[in-house]
Write a protein that holds these residues in place. Structure first.
Motif, short mmCIF file in Angstrom:
data_model
loop_
_atom_site.label_atom_id
_atom_site.label_comp_id
_atom_site.label_asym_id
_atom_site.label_seq_id
_atom_site.Cartn_x
_atom_site.Cartn_y
_atom_site.Cartn_z
N LEU A 287 12.49 -37.48 7.73
CA LEU A 287 12.32 -37.24 9.16
C LEU A 287 12.87 -38.40 10.00
CD1 LEU A 287 8.75 -35.66 9.19
CD2 LEU A 287 10.95 -34.48 9.36
N ASP A 288 12.65 -39.62 9.52
CA ASP A 288 13.20 -40.78 10.24
C ASP A 288 14.72 -40.77 10.24
OD1 ASP A 288 10.66 -41.69 10.78
OD2 ASP A 288 10.64 -43.21 9.20
N MET A 289 15.30 -40.34 9.13
CA MET A 289 16.76 -40.28 9.05
C MET A 289 17.31 -39.26 10.05
SD MET A 289 19.08 -39.52 5.65
CE MET A 289 18.59 -41.07 4.90
N ILE A 290 16.64 -38.12 10.17
CA ILE A 290 17.09 -37.10 11.13
C ILE A 290 16.92 -37.62 12.56
CG2 ILE A 290 16.75 -34.75 11.96
CD1 ILE A 290 15.68 -34.05 9.17
N ASN A 291 15.82 -38.32 12.82
CA ASN A 291 15.61 -38.90 14.15
C ASN A 291 16.75 -39.85 14.52
OD1 ASN A 291 13.29 -37.70 15.16
ND2 ASN A 291 11.92 -39.12 14.11
N ALA A 307 21.05 -31.64 19.67
CA ALA A 307 20.17 -30.46 19.65
C ALA A 307 20.08 -29.87 18.25
CB ALA A 307 20.68 -29.41 20.64
N ALA A 308 21.20 -29.85 17.53
CA ALA A 308 21.19 -29.34 16.16
C ALA A 308 20.32 -30.21 15.27
CB ALA A 308 22.63 -29.27 15.62
N ALA A 309 20.37 -31.52 15.48
CA ALA A 309 19.53 -32.43 14.70
C ALA A 309 18.05 -32.21 15.02
CB ALA A 309 19.92 -33.89 14.97
N ALA A 310 17.73 -31.96 16.28
CA ALA A 310 16.35 -31.68 16.65
C ALA A 310 15.85 -30.40 15.99
CB ALA A 310 16.22 -31.57 18.17
N ASP A 311 16.71 -29.38 15.94
CA ASP A 311 16.34 -28.13 15.26
C ASP A 311 16.15 -28.38 13.77
OD1 ASP A 311 16.47 -26.75 17.64
OD2 ASP A 311 18.51 -26.00 17.30
N ALA A 344 24.32 -30.99 6.39
CA ALA A 344 24.24 -31.10 7.84
C ALA A 344 24.96 -32.34 8.35
CB ALA A 344 22.78 -31.12 8.27
N PHE A 345 24.82 -33.46 7.65
CA PHE A 345 25.39 -34.73 8.13
C PHE A 345 26.89 -34.82 7.86
CE2 PHE A 345 21.29 -37.53 8.16
CZ PHE A 345 20.71 -36.59 9.00
#
Length: 347
Positions: A287-291, A307-311, A344-345
């Motif tokens: 979760l921290d990595m996505i943040n 926005a895609a990362a938030a989703d 994703a990344f």
């Protein structure tokens, strides 16, 4: 070995004191002075939202504020600064034991039947507030409700809490602990004074690690950089294999070609018996990595990517809670999430 007096919580770490039984507040003196001054002037807000990263002392500050209110029920005669709580004093001991009649601490409940903690704070927990507030204060002083963390409220619980915040009784203070305040209902945020707490600096962090017997090799600057100013992160990194888990995850996610075999080995390392802390470390690291990815996209002006990362954060957070709630295969969970983040990344 820590002589624990506080009840075990969902995020308890072995031999590390709970915030309610920690007499030492480090790194937030300016905020503590502001709260003490507001109380003395009769201007303490009835709803306080302590916002900041996990593990920096938000809950510890909340319990120190509660101790201050209970120790000085007459605001005009209260000192201008928090005094260090007396671990042998009655108020401190009752707070630590979750037994103070003027304090209600709400967090994820333990389900005796399942022998595990829930993954959310339920509406049944929030309903305890009304019963708590219906009782006459035992000494006519303040009553304090701590929601820890408010990020864990499910929808029904959040709406129930909102009703309590809208019409609080006199001499009642709500303290919400939030790691990601933006994810709370806007109506909850609007009814609170947001108090932002900063990560600990290197000397404060190193001092706490030594106090807890969890000092890590390396300079203060290295510890702070790796742990991002969070003593909890530093303990997890140095004592529970967190550094190794984070390093492997980083390589898996950023690699151009995904190493499925390495992902399964990582999944094995965070699953199995007595691996609850490691599983939690993995999920928090994800979760921290996505943040961080979302923040980087936003800073670069890529609103669509942010926005895609938030989703993605929401999707992964739901998967984490499902894995915990339904006791899903942790090895496959970890490997699957690593693969999803890699795709994703690198899209």
């Amino acid at each position: 070995m820590l002589e624990r007096t506080a009840p075990e919580r969902f995020d308890t770490l072995p031999d590390i004191p709970e915030p309610s039984e920690n007499p030492i507040l480090v790194g937030h003196q300016r905020v503590a002075d502001m709260l003490a001054g507001a109380y003395r002037a009769g201007k303490l807000h009835h709803g306080l939202l302590f916002a900041g990263p996990p593990g920096i002392g938000k809950a510890t500050l909340a319990f120190h504020l509660a101790n201050h209110l209970f120790s000085h029920p007459q605001a005009e005669s209260a000192p201008a600064r928090f005094s260090a709580p007396d671990p042998k004093g009655q108020a401190f001991r009752l707070i630590a034991q979750d037994a103070h009649p003027s304090l209600l601490h709400l967090t994820r409940p333990f389900v005796e039947r399942d022998k595990k903690f829930k993954t959310v704070i339920t509406v049944d927990e929030i309903r305890r507030i009304q019963r708590f507030l219906s009782l006459t204060p035992h000494d006519g002083g303040y009553r304090v409700v701590i929601v820890d963390p408010a990020d864990d409220l499910n929808v029904s619980a959040a709406n129930a809490l909102l009703k309590s915040l809208e019409e609080p009784p006199p001499r009642t203070v709500f303290i919400l602990i939030a790691h990601s305040p933006g994810r709370l209902l806007p109506t909850i945020r609007s009814r609170c004074q947001i108090v932002r707490l900063q990560p600990l600096d290197a000397p404060d962090l190193a001092g706490l690690l030594r106090q807890f017997g969890a000092a890590e090799a390396g300079s203060d600057e290295e510890i702070a950089a790796r742990a991002q100013g969070s003593v909890r992160n530093a303990i997890l990194l140095s004592q529970f294999g967190g550094a190794e888990i984070a390093d492997v995850l980083q390589k898996l996610v950023t690699g151009r070609s995904f190493d499925a075999a390495e992902a399964l080995r990582l999944g094995e390392a965070v699953s199995g018996r007595d691996r609850d802390v490691q599983f939690s470390i993995f999920n928090r690291a994800v979760l921290d990595m996505i943040n961080r990815h979302a923040a980087a996209r936003a800073e670069a002006g890529d609103t669509r990517g942010a926005a895609a990362a938030a989703d993605l954060w929401d999707e992964i957070n739901t998967a984490i809670r499902d894995a915990e709630t339904f006791n899903l295969d942790r090895k496959q969970h970890a490997a699957g999430i690593a693969a999803k983040l890699n795709a994703a990344f690198n899209a």
